[in-house]
Design a protein around this motif. Sequence first.
Motif, PDB file in Angstrom:
ATOM      1  N   SER A   1     -40.127 -53.634  43.890  1.00 32.34           N
ATOM      2  CA  SER A   1     -40.572 -54.135  45.190  1.00 32.34           C
ATOM      3  C   SER A   1     -42.035 -53.799  45.446  1.00 32.34           C
ATOM      4  O   SER A   1     -42.819 -54.647  45.892  1.00 32.34           O
ATOM      5  N   LEU A   2     -42.432 -52.571  45.138  1.00 31.26           N
ATOM      6  CA  LEU A   2     -43.809 -52.143  45.399  1.00 31.26           C
ATOM      7  C   LEU A   2     -44.797 -52.794  44.433  1.00 31.26           C
ATOM      8  O   LEU A   2     -45.940 -53.080  44.803  1.00 31.26           O
ATOM      9  N   ILE A   3     -44.368 -53.058  43.211  1.00 30.91           N
ATOM     10  CA  ILE A   3     -45.233 -53.764  42.252  1.00 30.91           C
ATOM     11  C   ILE A   3     -45.472 -55.197  42.731  1.00 30.91           C
ATOM     12  O   ILE A   3     -46.595 -55.703  42.703  1.00 30.91           O
ATOM     13  N   GLU A   4     -44.388 -55.857  43.186  1.00 33.79           N
ATOM     14  CA  GLU A   4     -44.517 -57.227  43.681  1.00 33.79           C
ATOM     15  C   GLU A   4     -45.440 -57.308  44.893  1.00 33.79           C
ATOM     16  O   GLU A   4     -46.142 -58.301  45.081  1.00 33.79           O
ATOM     17  N   GLN A   5     -45.457 -56.260  45.696  1.00 36.11           N
ATOM     18  CA  GLN A   5     -46.332 -56.223  46.862  1.00 36.11           C
ATOM     19  C   GLN A   5     -47.758 -55.772  46.520  1.00 36.11           C
ATOM     20  O   GLN A   5     -48.629 -55.780  47.387  1.00 36.11           O
ATOM     21  N   GLY A   6     -47.972 -55.411  45.269  1.00 33.81           N
ATOM     22  CA  GLY A   6     -49.298 -54.980  44.843  1.00 33.81           C
ATOM     23  C   GLY A   6     -49.683 -53.593  45.334  1.00 33.81           C
ATOM     24  O   GLY A   6     -50.865 -53.234  45.353  1.00 33.81           O
ATOM     25  N   LYS A   7     -48.674 -52.780  45.679  1.00 35.95           N
ATOM     26  CA  LYS A   7     -48.966 -51.455  46.227  1.00 35.95           C
ATOM     27  C   LYS A   7     -49.067 -50.372  45.156  1.00 35.95           C
ATOM     28  O   LYS A   7     -49.643 -49.311  45.389  1.00 35.95           O
ATOM     29  N   ILE A   8     -48.469 -50.615  43.988  1.00 37.38           N
ATOM     30  CA  ILE A   8     -48.570 -49.675  42.869  1.00 37.38           C
ATOM     31  C   ILE A   8     -48.826 -50.463  41.588  1.00 37.38           C
ATOM     32  O   ILE A   8     -48.613 -51.677  41.544  1.00 37.38           O
ATOM     33  N   GLY A   9     -49.261 -49.761  40.548  1.00 37.26           N
ATOM     34  CA  GLY A   9     -49.545 -50.417  39.280  1.00 37.26           C
ATOM     35  C   GLY A   9     -48.322 -50.484  38.375  1.00 37.26           C
ATOM     36  O   GLY A   9     -47.277 -49.885  38.646  1.00 37.26           O
ATOM     37  N   GLU A  10     -48.454 -51.213  37.290  1.00 33.76           N
ATOM     38  CA  GLU A  10     -47.394 -51.312  36.288  1.00 33.76           C
ATOM     39  C   GLU A  10     -47.315 -50.008  35.491  1.00 33.76           C
ATOM     40  O   GLU A  10     -48.257 -49.227  35.454  1.00 33.76           O
ATOM     41  N   GLY A  11     -46.182 -49.814  34.849  1.00 35.90           N
ATOM     42  CA  GLY A  11     -46.062 -48.723  33.886  1.00 35.90           C
ATOM     43  C   GLY A  11     -45.557 -47.406  34.429  1.00 35.90           C
ATOM     44  O   GLY A  11     -45.529 -46.411  33.695  1.00 35.90           O
ATOM     45  N   LEU A  12     -45.145 -47.363  35.695  1.00 30.30           N
ATOM     46  CA  LEU A  12     -44.621 -46.103  36.230  1.00 30.30           C
ATOM     47  C   LEU A  12     -43.196 -45.880  35.721  1.00 30.30           C
ATOM     48  O   LEU A  12     -42.375 -46.789  35.717  1.00 30.30           O
ATOM     49  N   THR A  13     -42.912 -44.659  35.298  1.00 26.50           N
ATOM     50  CA  THR A  13     -41.553 -44.265  34.934  1.00 26.50           C
ATOM     51  C   THR A  13     -41.219 -42.982  35.671  1.00 26.50           C
ATOM     52  O   THR A  13     -42.117 -42.240  36.090  1.00 26.50           O
ATOM     53  N   PHE A  14     -39.939 -42.711  35.817  1.00 23.96           N
ATOM     54  CA  PHE A  14     -39.568 -41.477  36.506  1.00 23.96           C
ATOM     55  C   PHE A  14     -39.978 -40.266  35.685  1.00 23.96           C
ATOM     56  O   PHE A  14     -40.445 -39.267  36.224  1.00 23.96           O
ATOM     57  N   HIS A  15     -39.826 -40.355  34.378  1.00 21.89           N
ATOM     58  CA  HIS A  15     -40.240 -39.238  33.515  1.00 21.89           C
ATOM     59  C   HIS A  15     -41.754 -39.022  33.601  1.00 21.89           C
ATOM     60  O   HIS A  15     -42.242 -37.921  33.332  1.00 21.89           O
ATOM     61  N   GLY A  16     -42.473 -40.076  33.982  1.00 16.56           N
ATOM     62  CA  GLY A  16     -43.913 -39.948  34.147  1.00 16.56           C
ATOM     63  C   GLY A  16     -44.295 -38.933  35.211  1.00 16.56           C
ATOM     64  O   GLY A  16     -45.410 -38.396  35.200  1.00 16.56           O
ATOM     65  N   LEU A  17     -43.379 -38.634  36.145  1.00 18.86           N
ATOM     66  CA  LEU A  17     -43.659 -37.600  37.145  1.00 18.86           C
ATOM     67  C   LEU A  17     -43.781 -36.237  36.485  1.00 18.86           C
ATOM     68  O   LEU A  17     -44.602 -35.403  36.889  1.00 18.86           O
ATOM     69  N   ARG A  18     -42.957 -36.006  35.484  1.00 17.47           N
ATOM     70  CA  ARG A  18     -43.029 -34.744  34.730  1.00 17.47           C
ATOM     71  C   ARG A  18     -44.367 -34.655  33.983  1.00 17.47           C
ATOM     72  O   ARG A  18     -45.011 -33.610  33.951  1.00 17.47           O
ATOM     73  N   VAL A  19     -44.770 -35.776  33.403  1.00 18.98           N
ATOM     74  CA  VAL A  19     -46.069 -35.847  32.733  1.00 18.98           C
ATOM     75  C   VAL A  19     -47.193 -35.606  33.733  1.00 18.98           C
ATOM     76  O   VAL A  19     -48.185 -34.929  33.433  1.00 18.98           O
ATOM     77  N   THR A  20     -47.028 -36.135  34.938  1.00 21.87           N
ATOM     78  CA  THR A  20     -48.049 -35.988  35.979  1.00 21.87           C
ATOM     79  C   THR A  20     -48.270 -34.518  36.323  1.00 21.87           C
ATOM     80  O   THR A  20     -49.412 -34.055  36.423  1.00 21.87           O
ATOM     81  N   VAL A  21     -47.177 -33.782  36.508  1.00 22.93           N
ATOM     82  CA  VAL A  21     -47.301 -32.364  36.850  1.00 22.93           C
ATOM     83  C   VAL A  21     -48.013 -31.601  35.737  1.00 22.93           C
ATOM     84  O   VAL A  21     -48.941 -30.813  35.997  1.00 22.93           O
ATOM     85  N   ALA A  22     -47.592 -31.843  34.487  1.00 25.14           N
ATOM     86  CA  ALA A  22     -48.220 -31.143  33.364  1.00 25.14           C
ATOM     87  C   ALA A  22     -49.707 -31.479  33.273  1.00 25.14           C
ATOM     88  O   ALA A  22     -50.549 -30.601  33.005  1.00 25.14           O
ATOM     89  N   THR A  23     -50.049 -32.741  33.502  1.00 24.17           N
ATOM     90  CA  THR A  23     -51.449 -33.161  33.445  1.00 24.17           C
ATOM     91  C   THR A  23     -52.258 -32.524  34.567  1.00 24.17           C
ATOM     92  O   THR A  23     -53.373 -32.032  34.338  1.00 24.17           O
ATOM     93  N   ARG A  24     -51.709 -32.517  35.786  1.00 24.11           N
ATOM     94  CA  ARG A  24     -52.424 -31.920  36.924  1.00 24.11           C
ATOM     95  C   ARG A  24     -52.639 -30.423  36.692  1.00 24.11           C
ATOM     96  O   ARG A  24     -53.692 -29.871  37.051  1.00 24.11           O
ATOM     97  N   LEU A  25     -51.653 -29.748  36.135  1.00 23.33           N
ATOM     98  CA  LEU A  25     -51.795 -28.319  35.850  1.00 23.33           C
ATOM     99  C   LEU A  25     -52.896 -28.076  34.830  1.00 23.33           C
ATOM    100  O   LEU A  25     -53.697 -27.142  34.967  1.00 23.33           O
ATOM    101  N   ALA A  26     -52.951 -28.940  33.807  1.00 23.28           N
ATOM    102  CA  ALA A  26     -54.011 -28.808  32.804  1.00 23.28           C
ATOM    103  C   ALA A  26     -55.372 -29.061  33.419  1.00 23.28           C
ATOM    104  O   ALA A  26     -56.350 -28.359  33.124  1.00 23.28           O
ATOM    105  N   GLU A  27     -55.452 -30.062  34.299  1.00 20.71           N
ATOM    106  CA  GLU A  27     -56.720 -30.366  34.975  1.00 20.71           C
ATOM    107  C   GLU A  27     -57.172 -29.215  35.872  1.00 20.71           C
ATOM    108  O   GLU A  27     -58.371 -29.007  36.082  1.00 20.71           O
TER     109      GLU A  27
END
Length: 345
Positions: A271-297
């Motif tokens: 729904s949010l992709i169709e509305q143009g509010k978020i980009g393609e390629g989001l996965t739920f597991h990507g949230l785990r990747v996000t935390v690890a990346t933010r911690l590294a940053e």
Amino acid sequence: MDVKTPGVKAYWSNGKKYYYHRKSGVRIKEKYGTLRFALKVEELNQIHEPEKFHSIPGTWGELVERYRGSEEFRRLAPRTKSDYQKIFSYLSGTRMAPLERITPVSLEKLKNHALKERKRDFANKLRSVMSLTFNFGVRNDICKKNPAEKLRKIPRDKHKPPANRPWTNEEITTVLENAQTAEIAAGIGLSAYTALRSGDMLSLKWSDYQNGFIQCQQSKTGDFVWVPVIAELKAILDKMDRKSPWIVLNTRGKPYTSSGFQTQFQKLKRSLIEQGKIGEGLTFHGLRVTVATRLAEAGCTINEIRAVTGHTTNDSVERYVRTVDQKGQAQKAMQKLEQSKYKSV
């Protein structure tokens, strides 16, 4: 009229018929009467009633049967068991194959066939599951060697984007603000701010949230992690009614199944992709990747990142640190280039 399938029960709800595996209570989403439906029933039967299945000694079928009946297999997380069983079901046609005749060459052909039929991830999973099953056989004197030991992993297409890219802060905020229910927002927030896997997040109870920490025993490793609750997550949890021991509930007030939560998440994402509010390629597991990346940053060490994510080895974490370090080094290099523009060489 449906022909009754042993081990399967059916329910009508809102004019639709749903099928469930009787022993485990798992909903079978494959279309009734199809081969995929039958294979799913077989998969669930073999996970929950392995004592009913017997194979000829010295065959691949016997090795699988012995492995599934072992304490080693029983200790696996339910999701991992299910993933392994998908491989065993795919290989059900090879149950009669004598172990001594299974060679690296034959397994290479099998892996490549799986690549054509089910794509890269499944073929690589087949490779790893066969290898660990043969290793079990070697350790328990069921077979003499592991013919899958040296099979090479199929590399990822270099032109494909990352499978689980990090989310931007804006995407996290947008998804949380548009979540269908407070419970779905809580599930997304828990993973976005603690790096919990979806299965572990869904098993959390309010008793696991104490003294400003979320505590969780990881289903994948069995290890405990304690993660401090930051302000963003605290704000989400503080707004919720504690009407059940579990934190993340479905609309019937029951804990979500993994597939049930994923269905709602995918619906929200589309729904949010169709509305143009978020980009393609989001996965739920990507949230785990996000935390690890933010911690590294943020400059966290590998051990500090592992303390949050619960990774058991450095290898899984080092790639986040390397990526962030590369970006930092490139930024410094380009700043030096900018500063040197008007200087003579």
